[in-house]
Design a protein around this motif. Structure first.
Motif, mmCIF file in Angstrom:
data_model
loop_
_atom_site.group_PDB
_atom_site.id
_atom_site.type_symbol
_atom_site.label_atom_id
_atom_site.label_comp_id
_atom_site.label_asym_id
_atom_site.label_seq_id
_atom_site.Cartn_x
_atom_site.Cartn_y
_atom_site.Cartn_z
ATOM 1 N N GLU A 49 0.905 -1.106 -0.142
ATOM 2 C CA GLU A 49 0.000 -0.026 0.019
ATOM 3 C C GLU A 49 0.806 1.261 0.050
ATOM 4 O O GLU A 49 0.469 2.159 -0.696
ATOM 5 C CB GLU A 49 -0.982 -0.022 1.279
ATOM 6 N N GLY A 50 1.874 1.284 0.630
ATOM 7 C CA GLY A 50 2.935 2.262 0.885
ATOM 8 C C GLY A 50 3.509 2.434 -0.563
ATOM 9 O O GLY A 50 3.845 3.636 -0.866
ATOM 10 N N LEU A 51 3.883 1.343 -1.216
ATOM 11 C CA LEU A 51 4.338 1.558 -2.585
ATOM 12 C C LEU A 51 3.404 2.354 -3.597
ATOM 13 O O LEU A 51 3.920 3.119 -4.585
ATOM 14 C CB LEU A 51 4.595 0.273 -3.289
ATOM 15 N N THR A 52 2.049 2.209 -3.450
ATOM 16 C CA THR A 52 1.204 3.082 -4.268
ATOM 17 C C THR A 52 1.418 4.420 -3.861
ATOM 18 O O THR A 52 1.318 5.205 -4.641
ATOM 19 C CB THR A 52 -0.351 2.393 -4.066
ATOM 20 N N ALA A 53 1.413 4.779 -2.529
ATOM 21 C CA ALA A 53 1.401 6.129 -2.084
ATOM 22 C C ALA A 53 2.845 6.647 -2.582
ATOM 23 O O ALA A 53 2.624 8.049 -3.023
ATOM 24 C CB ALA A 53 1.275 6.150 -0.517
ATOM 25 N N ARG A 54 3.808 6.121 -2.552
ATOM 26 C CA ARG A 54 4.944 6.614 -2.812
ATOM 27 C C ARG A 54 5.145 6.955 -4.392
ATOM 28 O O ARG A 54 5.685 7.815 -4.816
ATOM 29 C CB ARG A 54 6.012 5.605 -2.486
ATOM 30 N N GLY A 55 4.504 5.808 -5.265
ATOM 31 C CA GLY A 55 4.339 6.070 -6.475
ATOM 32 C C GLY A 55 3.560 7.415 -6.790
ATOM 33 O O GLY A 55 3.653 7.925 -7.893
ATOM 34 N N PHE A 56 2.185 7.540 -6.176
ATOM 35 C CA PHE A 56 1.605 8.600 -6.334
ATOM 36 C C PHE A 56 2.496 10.060 -6.087
ATOM 37 O O PHE A 56 2.270 10.701 -6.714
ATOM 38 C CB PHE A 56 0.172 8.756 -5.563
ATOM 39 N N ALA A 57 3.124 9.949 -4.798
ATOM 40 C CA ALA A 57 3.769 11.036 -4.623
ATOM 41 C C ALA A 57 4.726 11.508 -5.687
ATOM 42 O O ALA A 57 4.920 12.514 -6.072
ATOM 43 C CB ALA A 57 4.753 11.000 -3.398
ATOM 44 N N MET A 58 5.460 10.640 -6.264
ATOM 45 C CA MET A 58 6.368 10.773 -7.248
ATOM 46 C C MET A 58 5.450 11.602 -8.605
ATOM 47 O O MET A 58 5.944 12.545 -9.100
ATOM 48 C CB MET A 58 7.089 9.525 -8.055
ATOM 49 N N ARG A 59 4.554 10.983 -8.913
ATOM 50 C CA ARG A 59 3.859 11.615 -10.019
ATOM 51 C C ARG A 59 3.094 12.802 -9.849
ATOM 52 O O ARG A 59 2.977 13.739 -10.796
ATOM 53 C CB ARG A 59 2.484 10.332 -10.316
ATOM 54 N N LEU A 60 2.585 13.179 -8.675
ATOM 55 C CA LEU A 60 2.176 14.318 -8.129
ATOM 56 C C LEU A 60 3.254 15.613 -8.348
ATOM 57 O O LEU A 60 3.154 16.556 -8.972
ATOM 58 C CB LEU A 60 1.602 14.483 -6.561
ATOM 59 N N ALA A 61 4.763 15.000 -8.045
ATOM 60 C CA ALA A 61 5.687 16.045 -8.245
ATOM 61 C C ALA A 61 5.875 16.265 -9.592
ATOM 62 O O ALA A 61 6.317 17.393 -10.138
ATOM 63 C CB ALA A 61 6.952 15.603 -7.471
ATOM 64 N N HIS A 62 5.779 14.955 -10.260
ATOM 65 C CA HIS A 62 6.082 15.274 -11.736
ATOM 66 C C HIS A 62 4.975 16.324 -12.393
ATOM 67 O O HIS A 62 5.139 17.148 -13.400
ATOM 68 C CB HIS A 62 5.603 14.161 -12.407
ATOM 69 N N ALA A 63 3.779 16.371 -11.769
ATOM 70 C CA ALA A 63 2.718 17.268 -12.237
ATOM 71 C C ALA A 63 2.952 18.690 -11.681
ATOM 72 O O ALA A 63 1.860 19.301 -11.797
ATOM 73 C CB ALA A 63 1.321 16.678 -11.858
ATOM 74 N N GLY A 64 3.953 18.895 -10.882
ATOM 75 C CA GLY A 64 4.144 20.328 -10.488
ATOM 76 C C GLY A 64 3.584 20.627 -9.066
ATOM 77 O O GLY A 64 3.828 21.902 -8.588
ATOM 78 N N LEU A 65 3.293 19.490 -8.308
ATOM 79 C CA LEU A 65 2.660 19.639 -7.003
ATOM 80 C C LEU A 65 3.954 19.521 -6.134
ATOM 81 O O LEU A 65 4.819 18.790 -6.305
ATOM 82 C CB LEU A 65 1.862 18.919 -6.538
ATOM 83 N N ASP A 66 3.986 20.361 -4.853
ATOM 84 C CA ASP A 66 4.958 19.944 -4.048
ATOM 85 C C ASP A 66 4.732 18.586 -3.053
ATOM 86 O O ASP A 66 3.796 18.935 -2.193
ATOM 87 C CB ASP A 66 4.900 21.196 -2.925
ATOM 88 N N ALA A 67 5.004 17.740 -3.451
ATOM 89 C CA ALA A 67 4.605 16.323 -2.983
ATOM 90 C C ALA A 67 5.583 15.514 -2.486
ATOM 91 O O ALA A 67 6.967 15.646 -3.203
ATOM 92 C CB ALA A 67 4.135 15.641 -4.253
#
Length: 187
Positions: A49-67
């Motif tokens: 479950e944490g791997l999904t969250a970590r992957g989302f953080a990465m993609r949010l950063a790619h989208a320009g959010l401070d994640a």
């Protein structure tokens, strides 16, 4: 249960489809709006479950959010205007509960993505997204799975998060090149 790869893959895809059909659009839209409004987003989860969250953080950063991923050494503090998103299938993981409590104490808003909408973590969060997939140690009206433990929930959350990225990209008028430009270039 010796079945062919294609039969097993089709069964897994059917399970995912059944889960996605039951995810509440309003809960997803609420999470999208919270992400767009947040000054900073911190993600937390454990295990797969944490791997999904970590992957989302990465993609949010790619989208320009401070994640950020909560357990990175460079993760900054949270406060008012920030959002902490937890993935907790069972809704009762003590150190996730502690992180969420600390986030609330610091003034951050909290959201939990869970298979246990009535669980401890969901009850204490500002908002939740119910993903009705079989999850490890979760029970209730969940889509059954041929897969072990929490695999269906973890896969479903990954699809949810990737779909949210597509929604965020549409909302911010981003394209693949915009995200790729924010990907690390030294690997």
């Amino acid at each position: 249960m010796a079945r062919s790869f294609s039969a097993l893959a089709a069964a897994v895809a059917d399970e995912l489809g059944a889960v996605m059909q039951r995810v509440d659009e309003h809960e997803v839209q609420d999470l999208l709006e919270r992400l767009l409004a947040a000054q900073r987003v911190v993600l937390v989860g454990v295990g797969r479950e944490g791997l999904t969250a970590r992957g989302f953080a990465m993609r949010l950063a790619h989208a320009g959010l401070d994640a950020h991923w909560v357990w990175d050494d460079t993760t900054p503090p949270v406060g008012a205007g920030d959002l902490v998103v937890a993935v907790s299938g069972s809704g009762r993981i003590p150190h996730i509960e502690a992180v969420m409590s600390n986030a609330r104490d610091a003034g951050a808003a909290t959201v939990v993505v869970t298979a246990a909408p009535d669980g401890i973590t969901a009850a204490a969060a500002d908002a939740r997204v119910f993903v009705p997939a079989t999850a490890y140690l979760a029970s209730g009206d969940l889509v059954a799975s041929i897969q072990p433990m929490g695999s269906l929930f973890e896969q479903s959350v990954f699809v949810l998060f990737d779909s949210l990225i597509l929604m965020l990209m549409a909302e911010r008028d981003l394209n693949f090149s915009d995200l790729a430009a924010r990907h690390r270039n030294i690997e």
